[in-house]
Design a protein around this motif. Structure first.
Motif, PDB file in Angstrom:
ATOM      1  N   GLU A  96      43.725  -8.761 -17.460  1.00 43.24           N
ATOM      2  CA  GLU A  96      42.552  -8.312 -18.180  1.00 43.24           C
ATOM      3  C   GLU A  96      41.699  -9.561 -18.234  1.00 43.24           C
ATOM      4  OE1 GLU A  96      41.060  -5.815 -21.887  1.00 43.24           O
ATOM      5  OE2 GLU A  96      43.347  -6.274 -21.720  1.00 43.24           O
ATOM      6  N   PRO A  97      42.080 -10.796 -18.786  1.00 46.50           N
ATOM      7  CA  PRO A  97      41.333 -12.043 -18.991  1.00 46.50           C
ATOM      8  C   PRO A  97      40.492 -12.168 -17.470  1.00 46.50           C
ATOM      9  CG  PRO A  97      43.349 -12.341 -20.135  1.00 46.50           C
ATOM     10  CD  PRO A  97      43.465 -11.101 -19.323  1.00 46.50           C
ATOM     11  N   VAL A  98      41.319 -12.282 -16.353  1.00 47.63           N
ATOM     12  CA  VAL A  98      40.707 -12.633 -15.167  1.00 47.63           C
ATOM     13  C   VAL A  98      39.846 -11.579 -14.537  1.00 47.63           C
ATOM     14  CG1 VAL A  98      41.427 -12.981 -12.628  1.00 47.63           C
ATOM     15  CG2 VAL A  98      42.654 -13.702 -14.692  1.00 47.63           C
ATOM     16  N   LEU A  99      40.187 -10.221 -14.843  1.00 52.89           N
ATOM     17  CA  LEU A  99      39.111  -9.231 -14.521  1.00 52.89           C
ATOM     18  C   LEU A  99      37.843  -9.214 -15.107  1.00 52.89           C
ATOM     19  CD1 LEU A  99      41.825  -6.069 -14.176  1.00 52.89           C
ATOM     20  CD2 LEU A  99      40.913  -7.540 -12.576  1.00 52.89           C
ATOM     21  N   GLU A 100      38.101  -9.440 -16.530  1.00 55.10           N
ATOM     22  CA  GLU A 100      36.694  -9.745 -17.059  1.00 55.10           C
ATOM     23  C   GLU A 100      35.818 -10.932 -16.768  1.00 55.10           C
ATOM     24  OE1 GLU A 100      35.700  -7.462 -19.386  1.00 55.10           O
ATOM     25  OE2 GLU A 100      37.360  -6.119 -19.262  1.00 55.10           O
ATOM     26  N   PHE A 101      36.491 -11.994 -16.449  1.00 50.81           N
ATOM     27  CA  PHE A 101      35.734 -13.065 -15.914  1.00 50.81           C
ATOM     28  C   PHE A 101      35.182 -12.810 -14.648  1.00 50.81           C
ATOM     29  CE2 PHE A 101      35.770 -16.707 -13.092  1.00 50.81           C
ATOM     30  CZ  PHE A 101      34.997 -17.784 -13.924  1.00 50.81           C
ATOM     31  N   LEU A 102      35.657 -12.382 -13.627  1.00 58.32           N
ATOM     32  CA  LEU A 102      35.351 -12.070 -12.244  1.00 58.32           C
ATOM     33  C   LEU A 102      34.237 -10.924 -12.576  1.00 58.32           C
ATOM     34  CD1 LEU A 102      38.513 -11.980 -10.152  1.00 58.32           C
ATOM     35  CD2 LEU A 102      36.863 -13.858 -10.374  1.00 58.32           C
ATOM     36  N   ARG A 103      34.434  -9.901 -13.209  1.00 56.12           N
ATOM     37  CA  ARG A 103      33.445  -8.714 -13.375  1.00 56.12           C
ATOM     38  C   ARG A 103      32.065  -9.182 -13.894  1.00 56.12           C
ATOM     39  NH1 ARG A 103      33.612  -3.718 -17.379  1.00 56.12           N
ATOM     40  NH2 ARG A 103      33.816  -5.447 -18.969  1.00 56.12           N
ATOM     41  N   ALA A 104      32.136 -10.281 -14.775  1.00 53.45           N
ATOM     42  CA  ALA A 104      30.888 -10.992 -15.426  1.00 53.45           C
ATOM     43  C   ALA A 104      30.121 -11.819 -14.232  1.00 53.45           C
ATOM     44  CB  ALA A 104      31.116 -11.986 -16.542  1.00 53.45           C
ATOM     45  N   ILE A 105      30.680 -12.243 -13.115  1.00 51.37           N
ATOM     46  CA  ILE A 105      29.845 -12.744 -12.173  1.00 51.37           C
ATOM     47  C   ILE A 105      29.060 -11.890 -11.441  1.00 51.37           C
ATOM     48  CG2 ILE A 105      30.002 -14.255 -10.149  1.00 51.37           C
ATOM     49  CD1 ILE A 105      32.689 -15.258 -11.049  1.00 51.37           C
ATOM     50  N   PRO A 106      27.594 -11.953 -11.294  1.00 54.88           N
ATOM     51  CA  PRO A 106      26.853 -11.103 -10.669  1.00 54.88           C
ATOM     52  C   PRO A 106      27.051 -11.341  -9.161  1.00 54.88           C
ATOM     53  CG  PRO A 106      25.529 -12.315 -12.254  1.00 54.88           C
ATOM     54  CD  PRO A 106      26.985 -13.073 -12.211  1.00 54.88           C
ATOM     55  N   PRO A 107      27.355 -10.078  -8.355  1.00 57.40           N
ATOM     56  CA  PRO A 107      27.751 -10.460  -7.021  1.00 57.40           C
ATOM     57  C   PRO A 107      26.478 -11.032  -6.155  1.00 57.40           C
ATOM     58  CG  PRO A 107      27.881  -8.092  -7.656  1.00 57.40           C
ATOM     59  CD  PRO A 107      27.382  -8.937  -8.924  1.00 57.40           C
ATOM     60  N   PRO A 108      25.351 -10.985  -6.384  1.00 54.19           N
ATOM     61  CA  PRO A 108      24.164 -11.690  -5.669  1.00 54.19           C
ATOM     62  C   PRO A 108      24.454 -13.245  -5.628  1.00 54.19           C
ATOM     63  CG  PRO A 108      23.157  -9.909  -6.608  1.00 54.19           C
ATOM     64  CD  PRO A 108      24.346  -9.984  -7.205  1.00 54.19           C
ATOM     65  N   VAL A 109      24.871 -13.602  -6.782  1.00 53.86           N
ATOM     66  CA  VAL A 109      25.248 -15.179  -6.942  1.00 53.86           C
ATOM     67  C   VAL A 109      26.285 -15.591  -5.917  1.00 53.86           C
ATOM     68  CG1 VAL A 109      26.367 -17.148  -8.595  1.00 53.86           C
ATOM     69  CG2 VAL A 109      24.779 -15.214  -9.478  1.00 53.86           C
ATOM     70  N   LEU A 110      27.060 -14.597  -5.430  1.00 48.45           N
ATOM     71  CA  LEU A 110      28.290 -15.059  -4.483  1.00 48.45           C
ATOM     72  C   LEU A 110      27.792 -14.961  -3.010  1.00 48.45           C
ATOM     73  CD1 LEU A 110      31.067 -12.495  -5.781  1.00 48.45           C
ATOM     74  CD2 LEU A 110      30.834 -14.851  -6.183  1.00 48.45           C
ATOM     75  N   VAL A 111      26.473 -14.770  -2.727  1.00 46.40           N
ATOM     76  CA  VAL A 111      25.958 -14.690  -1.470  1.00 46.40           C
ATOM     77  C   VAL A 111      26.072 -16.243  -0.883  1.00 46.40           C
ATOM     78  CG1 VAL A 111      23.931 -14.407   0.015  1.00 46.40           C
ATOM     79  CG2 VAL A 111      24.599 -12.782  -1.838  1.00 46.40           C
ATOM     80  N   PRO A 112      25.599 -17.091  -1.367  1.00 45.06           N
ATOM     81  CA  PRO A 112      25.585 -18.540  -0.802  1.00 45.06           C
ATOM     82  C   PRO A 112      27.074 -18.927  -0.723  1.00 45.06           C
ATOM     83  CG  PRO A 112      24.086 -18.584  -2.752  1.00 45.06           C
ATOM     84  CD  PRO A 112      24.670 -17.377  -2.820  1.00 45.06           C
ATOM     85  N   VAL A 113      27.947 -18.557  -1.388  1.00 49.64           N
ATOM     86  CA  VAL A 113      29.327 -18.800  -1.492  1.00 49.64           C
ATOM     87  C   VAL A 113      29.790 -18.215  -0.166  1.00 49.64           C
ATOM     88  CG1 VAL A 113      31.724 -19.099  -2.529  1.00 49.64           C
ATOM     89  CG2 VAL A 113      29.501 -19.355  -3.875  1.00 49.64           C
ATOM     90  N   LEU A 114      29.753 -17.046   0.082  1.00 49.64           N
ATOM     91  CA  LEU A 114      30.217 -16.155   1.116  1.00 49.64           C
ATOM     92  C   LEU A 114      29.777 -16.676   2.407  1.00 49.64           C
ATOM     93  CD1 LEU A 114      30.407 -12.806  -0.569  1.00 49.64           C
ATOM     94  CD2 LEU A 114      32.288 -14.117  -0.143  1.00 49.64           C
TER      95      LEU A 114
END
Length: 263
Positions: A96-114
């Motif tokens: 649950e803590p990991v899921l809540e942390f990952l869910r809080a990250i906006p997907p558009p922020v991951l675009v540069p990382v991906l």
């Protein structure tokens, strides 16, 4: 009430508000001389020339294929992990803590990382869609699995229903209303992320084409793209509703029977 009558009523109900809004748009912009807000009649006139041509296969089809691929992958991951996590109280508390942390990250922020790991091709765009679609499906599946009726659990245990049969006929079937709810929510998120992912280092797609229109001040063409996105969103939501009615026919029948019995 006949099937044809129900379909007609549902169609009218679905199209009534969009029809009213389009009519208002038409009337309010009929005399518009603004370069940035052209009349709806002008937008509709340009629609055929812009999209019902080479762009249909060069931009619209690739976008829909990316959306389909990302959505289906999110469904597989979300339902699979959701059933696994929802079936174990200890695993649920651990994750649950990991899921809540990952869910809080906006997907558009991951675009540069991906982009750093997968480049700027279709893989990056599909993964961006997955990163947003998976959470509603996963969390709804977890809650659906947690809410399985204990009486049904005991009944399956008494009758020796185990393994894949128990998983399919008890767990997934009981959680399917919430799973489909998560899929419907995930599809809406996926459409947004499809457009966003194509605005970064892309060479085709709806998002890429719309942003190119904006950068070149092709305002009328830009509005046709926005209108097309609305139409696609409406059609995909309609298909999702038809799938929901088909997949959950037993559930809606049960609810209707319960309402009839409570009268």
């Amino acid at each position: 009430m006949s099937l044809l009558h129900r379909i007609t009523r549902a169609t009218v109900a679905a199209l009534a508000l969009p029809g009213v809004l389009l009519a208002l748009w038409w009337v309010l912009t009929a005399d518009s001389e603004s370069y940035y807000l052209p009349p709806l009649s002008q937008i509709l006139t340009s629609f055929d020339d812009v999209w019902l041509s080479d762009r249909l296969t060069a931009d619209v089809l690739p976008s829909l294929l990316r959306l389909l691929g990302g959505f289906l992958l999110a469904v597989l991951l979300g339902v699979g992990l959701g059933v696994l996590i929802g079936s174990s109280r200890r695993l649920r508390a651990f994750c649950e803590p990991v899921l809540e942390f990952l869910r809080a990250i906006p997907p558009p922020v991951l675009v540069p990382v991906l982009m750093l790991f997968t480049g700027i091709g279709d893989t990056m765009k599909v993964l961006v869609i997955v990163s947003g679609c998976v959470w509603p499906i996963l969390l709804n599946t977890v809650e659906g699995v947690r809410a399985v009726d204990e009486v049904l659990v005991e009944t399956c245990r008494c009758y020796g229903v185990r393994g894949p049969a128990r998983l399919w006929h008890l767990v997934i079937r009981s959680a399917s209303p919430q799973i489909v709810t998560g899929m419907r929510q995930g599809l809406s998120v996926g459409i947004i992320l499809m457009v966003i992912s194509e605005m970064f280092a892309a060479s085709n797609g709806l998002g890429f084409t719309i942003i190119q229109f904006q950068r070149t001040f092709a305002v009328t063409e830009m509005w046709t793209g926005i209108l097309l996105l609305g139409v696609l969103g409406f059609l995909l939501a309609l298909l999702m509703r038809l799938f929901e009615r088909r997949a959950l026919n037993w559930y809606f029948g049960l609810r209707q029977a319960q309402r009839g019995g409570s009268r």
